[in-house]
Design a protein around this motif. Structure first.
Motif, PDB file in Angstrom:
ATOM      1  N   ARG A  80      35.090 -30.509  29.325  1.00 27.17           N
ATOM      2  CA  ARG A  80      35.789 -29.041  29.175  1.00 27.17           C
ATOM      3  C   ARG A  80      35.047 -28.152  28.892  1.00 27.17           C
ATOM      4  NH1 ARG A  80      40.867 -31.893  25.681  1.00 27.17           N
ATOM      5  NH2 ARG A  80      42.174 -32.916  27.380  1.00 27.17           N
ATOM      6  N   SER A  81      33.899 -28.368  28.008  1.00 20.71           N
ATOM      7  CA  SER A  81      33.446 -27.323  27.530  1.00 20.71           C
ATOM      8  C   SER A  81      32.286 -26.625  28.599  1.00 20.71           C
ATOM      9  CB  SER A  81      32.259 -27.684  26.490  1.00 20.71           C
ATOM     10  OG  SER A  81      31.397 -26.740  26.265  1.00 20.71           O
ATOM     11  N   ARG A  82      31.986 -27.692  29.693  1.00 23.69           N
ATOM     12  CA  ARG A  82      31.239 -27.153  30.617  1.00 23.69           C
ATOM     13  C   ARG A  82      31.971 -26.368  31.783  1.00 23.69           C
ATOM     14  NH1 ARG A  82      30.186 -30.308  35.321  1.00 23.69           N
ATOM     15  NH2 ARG A  82      30.917 -32.001  34.218  1.00 23.69           N
ATOM     16  N   MET A  83      33.262 -26.981  31.947  1.00 20.10           N
ATOM     17  CA  MET A  83      34.227 -26.226  32.714  1.00 20.10           C
ATOM     18  C   MET A  83      34.681 -24.709  32.306  1.00 20.10           C
ATOM     19  SD  MET A  83      34.161 -27.878  35.395  1.00 20.10           S
ATOM     20  CE  MET A  83      35.194 -26.974  36.293  1.00 20.10           C
ATOM     21  N   SER A  84      34.781 -24.764  30.901  1.00 21.15           N
ATOM     22  CA  SER A  84      35.160 -23.385  30.292  1.00 21.15           C
ATOM     23  C   SER A  84      34.156 -22.433  30.407  1.00 21.15           C
ATOM     24  CB  SER A  84      35.573 -23.668  28.809  1.00 21.15           C
ATOM     25  OG  SER A  84      35.799 -22.570  28.361  1.00 21.15           O
ATOM     26  N   PHE A  93      38.615 -14.303  35.843  1.00 21.75           N
ATOM     27  CA  PHE A  93      38.728 -14.745  34.270  1.00 21.75           C
ATOM     28  C   PHE A  93      37.645 -14.044  33.493  1.00 21.75           C
ATOM     29  CE2 PHE A  93      40.371 -18.414  36.842  1.00 21.75           C
ATOM     30  CZ  PHE A  93      41.626 -18.412  36.260  1.00 21.75           C
ATOM     31  N   GLU A  94      36.924 -13.294  34.165  1.00 20.14           N
ATOM     32  CA  GLU A  94      35.878 -12.597  33.141  1.00 20.14           C
ATOM     33  C   GLU A  94      36.379 -11.666  32.187  1.00 20.14           C
ATOM     34  OE1 GLU A  94      34.586  -9.209  36.526  1.00 20.14           O
ATOM     35  OE2 GLU A  94      33.088 -10.796  35.790  1.00 20.14           O
ATOM     36  N   GLN A  98      38.437 -15.775  25.269  1.00 19.99           N
ATOM     37  CA  GLN A  98      37.835 -17.427  25.539  1.00 19.99           C
ATOM     38  C   GLN A  98      38.797 -18.291  25.003  1.00 19.99           C
ATOM     39  OE1 GLN A  98      34.309 -17.578  22.830  1.00 19.99           O
ATOM     40  NE2 GLN A  98      33.556 -19.509  24.067  1.00 19.99           N
ATOM     41  N   ALA A  99      39.803 -17.714  24.154  1.00 19.62           N
ATOM     42  CA  ALA A  99      40.665 -18.967  23.906  1.00 19.62           C
ATOM     43  C   ALA A  99      41.596 -19.310  25.262  1.00 19.62           C
ATOM     44  CB  ALA A  99      41.544 -18.419  22.791  1.00 19.62           C
ATOM     45  N   PHE A 100      41.923 -18.412  25.956  1.00 13.74           N
ATOM     46  CA  PHE A 100      42.642 -18.599  26.934  1.00 13.74           C
ATOM     47  C   PHE A 100      41.778 -19.293  28.186  1.00 13.74           C
ATOM     48  CE2 PHE A 100      43.498 -16.982  31.314  1.00 13.74           C
ATOM     49  CZ  PHE A 100      44.832 -17.662  31.466  1.00 13.74           C
ATOM     50  N   VAL A 101      40.690 -19.083  28.337  1.00 17.74           N
ATOM     51  CA  VAL A 101      39.769 -19.880  29.218  1.00 17.74           C
ATOM     52  C   VAL A 101      39.618 -21.259  28.685  1.00 17.74           C
ATOM     53  CG1 VAL A 101      37.362 -19.986  30.078  1.00 17.74           C
ATOM     54  CG2 VAL A 101      38.466 -17.592  29.875  1.00 17.74           C
ATOM     55  N   PHE A 198      49.230 -17.198  26.012  1.00 13.99           N
ATOM     56  CA  PHE A 198      48.380 -15.840  26.025  1.00 13.99           C
ATOM     57  C   PHE A 198      48.912 -15.013  27.065  1.00 13.99           C
ATOM     58  CE2 PHE A 198      45.744 -19.778  25.071  1.00 13.99           C
ATOM     59  CZ  PHE A 198      45.178 -19.358  23.836  1.00 13.99           C
ATOM     60  N   PRO A 199      49.932 -14.353  26.693  1.00 14.00           N
ATOM     61  CA  PRO A 199      50.577 -13.244  27.651  1.00 14.00           C
ATOM     62  C   PRO A 199      49.605 -12.231  28.058  1.00 14.00           C
ATOM     63  CG  PRO A 199      51.953 -13.618  25.465  1.00 14.00           C
ATOM     64  CD  PRO A 199      50.617 -14.450  25.347  1.00 14.00           C
ATOM     65  N   SER A 200      48.759 -11.731  27.317  1.00 16.48           N
ATOM     66  CA  SER A 200      47.811 -10.599  27.689  1.00 16.48           C
ATOM     67  C   SER A 200      46.910 -11.130  29.014  1.00 16.48           C
ATOM     68  CB  SER A 200      47.278 -10.031  26.612  1.00 16.48           C
ATOM     69  OG  SER A 200      46.409 -11.194  25.987  1.00 16.48           O
ATOM     70  N   ALA A 201      46.749 -12.153  28.922  1.00 16.67           N
ATOM     71  CA  ALA A 201      45.735 -12.759  29.943  1.00 16.67           C
ATOM     72  C   ALA A 201      46.411 -12.624  31.364  1.00 16.67           C
ATOM     73  CB  ALA A 201      45.498 -14.343  29.790  1.00 16.67           C
ATOM     74  N   GLU A 202      47.623 -12.497  31.352  1.00 14.75           N
ATOM     75  CA  GLU A 202      48.312 -12.253  32.916  1.00 14.75           C
ATOM     76  C   GLU A 202      47.846 -11.128  33.091  1.00 14.75           C
ATOM     77  OE1 GLU A 202      52.361 -12.981  35.181  1.00 14.75           O
ATOM     78  OE2 GLU A 202      52.363 -13.186  32.861  1.00 14.75           O
ATOM     79  N   ASP A 203      47.790  -9.862  32.453  1.00 14.15           N
ATOM     80  CA  ASP A 203      47.633  -8.478  32.805  1.00 14.15           C
ATOM     81  C   ASP A 203      46.249  -8.394  33.101  1.00 14.15           C
ATOM     82  OD1 ASP A 203      50.308  -7.657  32.326  1.00 14.15           O
ATOM     83  OD2 ASP A 203      49.756  -7.208  30.319  1.00 14.15           O
ATOM     84  N   ALA A 204      45.401  -9.175  32.326  1.00 17.14           N
ATOM     85  CA  ALA A 204      44.013  -8.869  32.783  1.00 17.14           C
ATOM     86  C   ALA A 204      43.648  -9.603  33.957  1.00 17.14           C
ATOM     87  CB  ALA A 204      43.126  -9.870  31.729  1.00 17.14           C
ATOM     88  N   ILE A 205      44.258 -10.565  34.298  1.00 18.95           N
ATOM     89  CA  ILE A 205      43.804 -11.309  35.718  1.00 18.95           C
ATOM     90  C   ILE A 205      44.611 -10.317  36.891  1.00 18.95           C
ATOM     91  CG2 ILE A 205      44.527 -13.302  37.124  1.00 18.95           C
ATOM     92  CD1 ILE A 205      44.033 -15.211  34.891  1.00 18.95           C
TER      93      ILE A 205
END
Length: 209
Positions: A80-84, A93-94, A98-101, A198-205
């Motif tokens: 999981r750490s490697r995939m994160s 996703f950049e 980090q918590a969302f990733v 993580f609702p804010s992540a949707e706007d970022a993507i």
């Protein structure tokens, strides 16, 4: 590894119990040996020895079981750490926290290996997932025949098909394995479950799209 996880703590606990039982059994045997020998004393010694061996053997089984759980847990955590870390390098996703990733990495499927020539998707297909390449090369071809190669390296873990996660439209590319390829899959429904946390992540993507 004690204090890191429940299996690790259980392993340390059973190790301590085994050592304690061995000491108690040894002290009991030593105490009986100091007494005058006889049929009854030999029976007591044999009984204590058998009970000690049985208890320690059971403890050893529990230690082995929990140690195995710990190894599996550590392997999953490392994966999981490697995939994160890999997901963080994907443009989609950049800009995400980090918590969302890290949460998204938990929702990835297990790695799958496909032979050269395998078709992941064709132009016009409906899409509900994206793929992350951990080994090999995938070719991406548009309707005009323009081809882009996506290759996994030690420094980069490319992804393809990500547009389908956010836009409900037919696939715009053909994706096929140029070599033997190992990929992980992220389903749209899994991504949406992370958006709920993580609702804010949707706007970022959406901005990245």
């Amino acid at each position: 590894e004690p204090f890191r996880s429940k299996p690790g703590n259980d392993t340390a606990f059973f190790c301590g119990i085994c050592i304690l039982l061995t000491m108690i059994g040894g002290m009991a045997l030593a105490g009986i040996s100091e007494q005058k020998d006889g049929e009854n004393k030999r029976f007591q010694r044999q009984t204590i020895a058998n009970l000690t061996i049985a208890a320690v053997s059971m403890g050893a089984i529990l230690i082995g079981r929990n140690a195995g759980k710990e190894l599996v847990l550590n392997a999953k955590e490392e994966y999981r750490s490697r995939m994160s870390s890999a997901i963080e390098t994907i443009p989609l996703f950049e800009d995400c926290e980090q918590a969302f990733v890290a949460d998204v990495s938990k929702n990835l499927s297990q790695s799958e290996t496909h032979a050269k020539g395998h078709s992941f998707a064709k132009i016009g297909d409906s899409g509900d997932c994206m793929w992350i390449i951990t080994q090999g090369t995938v070719s991406q071809e548009d309707k005009d025949g323009q081809i882009v190669m996506r290759t996994a390296t030690a420094e980069a873990t490319p992804a393809f098909g990500g547009l389908a996660l956010m836009v409900d439209e037919p696939r715009a590319y053909n994706f096929s394995a140029e070599t033997e390829v190992t990929v992980c899959t992220l389903q749209r429904k899994k991504l949406k479950s992370s958006f709920l946390k993580f609702p804010s992540a949707e706007d970022a993507i959406l901005t990245a799209v």
